[in-house]
Design an enzyme around this catalytic site. Structure first.
Site, PDB file in Angstrom:
ATOM      1  N   ILE A  31       0.825  -1.209   0.000  1.00 22.04           N
ATOM      2  CA  ILE A  31       0.000   0.000   0.000  1.00 22.04           C
ATOM      3  C   ILE A  31       0.862   1.263   0.000  1.00 22.04           C
ATOM      4  O   ILE A  31       0.388   2.342  -0.379  1.00 22.04           O
ATOM      5  CB  ILE A  31      -0.961  -0.020   1.223  1.00 22.04           C
ATOM      6  CG1 ILE A  31      -2.165   0.870   1.005  1.00 22.04           C
ATOM      7  CG2 ILE A  31      -0.227   0.335   2.511  1.00 22.04           C
ATOM      8  CD1 ILE A  31      -3.244   0.700   2.061  1.00 22.04           C
ATOM      9  N   GLN A  92      10.133  -5.190  11.257  1.00 27.03           N
ATOM     10  CA  GLN A  92       8.847  -5.814  10.917  1.00 27.03           C
ATOM     11  C   GLN A  92       7.718  -5.041  11.577  1.00 27.03           C
ATOM     12  O   GLN A  92       7.745  -4.818  12.788  1.00 27.03           O
ATOM     13  CB  GLN A  92       8.845  -7.278  11.384  1.00 27.03           C
ATOM     14  CG  GLN A  92       7.576  -8.032  10.982  1.00 27.03           C
ATOM     15  CD  GLN A  92       7.644  -9.526  11.321  1.00 27.03           C
ATOM     16  OE1 GLN A  92       8.597 -10.007  11.921  1.00 27.03           O
ATOM     17  NE2 GLN A  92       6.617 -10.245  10.910  1.00 27.03           N
ATOM     18  N   HIS A  98       5.995 -12.046   5.547  1.00 25.49           N
ATOM     19  CA  HIS A  98       5.892 -11.600   4.146  1.00 25.49           C
ATOM     20  C   HIS A  98       7.276 -11.297   3.621  1.00 25.49           C
ATOM     21  O   HIS A  98       8.158 -10.831   4.341  1.00 25.49           O
ATOM     22  CB  HIS A  98       4.994 -10.363   4.026  1.00 25.49           C
ATOM     23  CG  HIS A  98       5.351  -9.273   4.970  1.00 25.49           C
ATOM     24  ND1 HIS A  98       5.012  -9.311   6.310  1.00 25.49           N
ATOM     25  CD2 HIS A  98       6.045  -8.114   4.796  1.00 25.49           C
ATOM     26  CE1 HIS A  98       5.472  -8.225   6.905  1.00 25.49           C
ATOM     27  NE2 HIS A  98       6.114  -7.478   6.010  1.00 25.49           N
ATOM     28  N   HIS A 100       9.213  -8.942   0.886  1.00 29.51           N
ATOM     29  CA  HIS A 100       9.083  -7.781   0.009  1.00 29.51           C
ATOM     30  C   HIS A 100       9.849  -8.078  -1.282  1.00 29.51           C
ATOM     31  O   HIS A 100      11.021  -8.464  -1.235  1.00 29.51           O
ATOM     32  CB  HIS A 100       9.740  -6.541   0.634  1.00 29.51           C
ATOM     33  CG  HIS A 100       9.116  -6.067   1.907  1.00 29.51           C
ATOM     34  ND1 HIS A 100       8.325  -4.936   1.976  1.00 29.51           N
ATOM     35  CD2 HIS A 100       9.171  -6.554   3.173  1.00 29.51           C
ATOM     36  CE1 HIS A 100       7.939  -4.748   3.236  1.00 29.51           C
ATOM     37  NE2 HIS A 100       8.440  -5.711   3.980  1.00 29.51           N
TER      38      HIS A 100
END
Ligand code: 5GP
Ligand code: ZN
Length: 112
Positions: A31, A92, A98, A100
């Site tokens: 985002i 984090q 996740h 990147h």
């Protein structure tokens, strides 16, 4: 009811542009992108961080998905960076594992 933002993205409760998806992994755009291409690759099941991942098949699936994202986003030839921020010193901020995938510009080293 889950409060984990990435579990909610996996569930479709929070919209995010999906780049690729399979049974175990979802890749979606960050985002707040830090590069022209900035995609997050996450397990669909909630795993808090790298240290909590105890499934080598899932590890392989996540890394393969990063490679597939780079190919899909046309950054494989120019190069890209894969980052896993882990814990507080690692930076984090979302406690759902996740990777990147960053590309589309030259990266700097050392990272901040
Ligand atoms: P971390 O700091 O945990 O390594 O990375 C978390 C990333 O998730 C950040 O880059 C942040 O911009 C992204 N992020 C946080 N909330 C959302 C969201 O609701 N949707 C999407 N697509 N990305 C998010
Ligand atoms: Zn989660």
């Amino acid at each position: 009811v889950t409060t984990c933002v990435f579990c909610r993205i996996v569930a479709g409760e929070i919209p995010a542009p999906r780049i690729l998806e399979n049974e175990h992994v979802l890749a979606f755009r960050d985002i707040n992108p830090q590069a022209p291409v900035h995609v997050l690759v996450a397990p669909k099941l909630h795993v808090t961080r790298l240290d909590a991942l105890n499934d080598v098949a899932l590890e392989a699936a996540l890394l393969s998905a990063c490679r597939a994202v780079a190919a899909d986003q046309k950054i494989a030839a120019t190069g890209y960076r894969v980052v896993i921020n882990t814990g507080s010193d690692g930076g984090q901020s979302v406690d759902h594992l996740h990777f990147h995938v960053l590309g589309g510009r030259a990266m700097h080293w050392p990272p901040g």
